[in-house]
Write an enzyme that holds these catalytic residues in place. Structure first.
Site, PDB file in Angstrom:
ATOM      1  N   LYS A  27     -24.372 -22.553   3.508  1.00  0.00           N
ATOM      2  CA  LYS A  27     -24.505 -21.796   2.396  1.00  0.00           C
ATOM      3  C   LYS A  27     -24.335 -20.442   2.536  1.00  0.00           C
ATOM      4  CE  LYS A  27     -28.518 -20.851   0.935  1.00  0.00           C
ATOM      5  NZ  LYS A  27     -30.050 -21.011   0.444  1.00  0.00           N
ATOM      6  N   SER A  28     -24.998 -19.850   3.505  1.00  0.00           N
ATOM      7  CA  SER A  28     -25.025 -18.216   3.482  1.00  0.00           C
ATOM      8  C   SER A  28     -23.562 -17.588   3.797  1.00  0.00           C
ATOM      9  CB  SER A  28     -25.977 -18.063   4.819  1.00  0.00           C
ATOM     10  OG  SER A  28     -25.885 -16.662   5.042  1.00  0.00           O
ATOM     11  N   SER A 172     -33.379  -9.365   3.517  1.00  0.00           N
ATOM     12  CA  SER A 172     -32.147  -8.536   4.082  1.00  0.00           C
ATOM     13  C   SER A 172     -31.004  -8.724   3.131  1.00  0.00           C
ATOM     14  CB  SER A 172     -31.835  -9.217   5.477  1.00  0.00           C
ATOM     15  OG  SER A 172     -31.319 -10.662   5.405  1.00  0.00           O
ATOM     16  N   ASP A 313     -34.759 -19.841   7.975  1.00  0.00           N
ATOM     17  CA  ASP A 313     -34.605 -21.055   7.216  1.00  0.00           C
ATOM     18  C   ASP A 313     -35.045 -22.373   8.150  1.00  0.00           C
ATOM     19  OD1 ASP A 313     -33.001 -20.440   4.991  1.00  0.00           O
ATOM     20  OD2 ASP A 313     -31.229 -19.984   6.263  1.00  0.00           O
TER      21      ASP A 313
END
Length: 434
Positions: A27-28, A172, A313
């Site tokens: 996803k990131s 972040s 995560d």
């Protein structure tokens, strides 16, 4: 059609798991690649694109801002960017903090971009004050709710470069959003982190995507300041996305929790520094190959502390696994996970306790008092709108005696839309609750 459509699911205890599971694409990285491609003039390609709700929110947002986006195959995306996004657009980032913060940076050169979300009880409650303050320092006119909450409107007619500081203890994502902005300015931009960068791994992902699209960001040796030159510009590129870290960590921990021989087939392990080492330290049997990790679960688990800054995560699935170790495990350096889809310390601790796991918390720490006996289960727990909570509580259910009912499990689709299908494929049992 997946189970994620249902409002409550019961995850039954599992005696054995066996087979192969495939985590979805990151996803990131997918969200960053879509945005970078939309900002670049010309045609970009993205292979192994994630199909999660958060990435769909980024795709829909970039379309609204003027990018052409097509799916020649389910896992392949072609993005045609115009080089200039449209002014005056209202954008819906879904329930995704990373989509919101990246887009706030990328649209800060436009006139009157408004961000609104239907998820008022989740993303709508999250503060963005650090990002709002930084954008105002750079000349952006910002209208926002208290503590920088949605709805937010940006007007970048007077945006400029220069030096800006961004507090990054809570996230972040603010830093990453400003680095995207740096690639759109006509002046150099230096972004400084004055306090502490709690989650450096996602910033490395940002830098890799930006460099692949022609935006050269030079980090300081201590990774506390980042310089973007004035002559750097987004260029069309070809991206290939690795596996999602949250989903990969969840599958690794699930397989380790019960008797199993499960192959986790992946496209590269991103943002999971120290996770395999931690699992080995707990006593999990792993065979690590180039594109697959074989997990042999069901053995005795040792309690072990974990520095959550290494892999944010992975904290929830590892904490759920620690609930089955004989002794106390501490997950420290994790204050930043309080500011995700939910408060992943307090909210998750409450669900652990509801399920029968003894746990404590501090501002920057989650403490799990584990037992190899597992928990009785037989209760309902809440997802808190958070895919990570859904997957972690599913692990607790698998090793419980009566299973657990998870309310609102559909939020797992933020990252892992076919999580429950894959769980069943390797031997898990899930039933719909009315």
């Amino acid at each position: 059609m997946g189970f994620v459509q249902y409002k409550a699911l019961h995850i039954h205890p599992a005696g054995e798991l066996k087979g192969a599971a495939n985590p979805p694409a990151s996803k990131s990285c997918s969200a960053r690649a879509v945005l970078a491609a939309a900002l670049a003039p010309g045609r970009s390609e993205i292979d192994n694109i994630a199909g999660s709700q958060n990435v769909r929110a980024m795709i829909d947002s970039c379309r609204a801002l003027g990018a052409g986006i097509d799916f020649p195959a389910p896992d392949r995306l072609v993005v045609t960017g115009s080089g200039r996004q449209q002014d005056g657009v209202t954008v819906n980032p879904g329930n995704s903090g990373v989509v919101l913060r990246l887009l706030m940076g990328a649209t800060a050169v436009l006139r009157r971009t408004t961000f609104m979300t239907p998820f008022s009880a989740s993303l709508g409650r999250r503060s963005n004050s650090e990002m709002v303050d930084a954008l105002r320092t750079l000349g952006v006119e910002v209208t926002a709710g208290a503590e920088g909450r949605l709805p937010i409107t940006l007007d970048g007619r007077r945006v400029h470069g220069g030096d800006v500081s961004i507090n990054s203890r809570r996230s972040s994502q603010y830093l990453s959003g400003l680095l995207f902005l740096g690639g759109l300015l006509d002046e150099p931009l230096t972004v400084r982190v004055p306090d502490e960068l709690k989650a450096p791994a996602p910033v490395h992902t940002t830098l890799a995507v930006l460099r692949a699209t022609g935006v050269d960001v030079v980090p300081a040796d201590d990774f506390m300041s980042f310089a973007v030159a004035a002559d750097t510009r987004f260029e069309a590129a070809h991206h290939r996305i690795g596996s999602d870290p949250a989903s990969t960590a969840a599958l690794l921990a699930l397989a380790a929790a019960v008797d199993s021989t499960v192959d986790i087939d992946h496209h590269g392990l991103e943002e999971l520094d120290g996770v395999l080492e931690h699992l080995l330290g707990m006593g999990v049997a792993l065979d690590v190959g180039e594109r697959s990790v074989r997990v042999r679960g069901g053995g005795t688990l040792r309690p072990l502390d974990f520095d959550g800054a290494k892999a944010p995560d992975a904290v929830l699935p590892l904490a759920a696994l620690a609930a089955h170790a004989d002794g106390t495990s501490r997950f420290h350096n994790i204050e930043h996970i309080r500011y995700k889809e939910c408060d992943r310390i307090s909210d998750f601790r409450r669900e652990l306790e509801r399920a029968g796991v003894a746990a404590e918390e501090k501002q920057d720490e989650l403490i799990v008092h584990g037992s190899s006996k597992g928990v009785r289960g037989g209760v309902a727990v809440d997802s808190h709108y958070d895919h990570a909570v859904v997957m972690a509580m599913s692990l607790i259910a698998l090793r419980s005696r009566e299973g657990l009912t998870v309310n609102d499990p559909q939020y797992v689709a933020q990252t892992f839309p076919d999580f429950f299908e894959q769980l069943q494929r390797i031997g898990g049992r899930v039933t719909v609750q009315s």
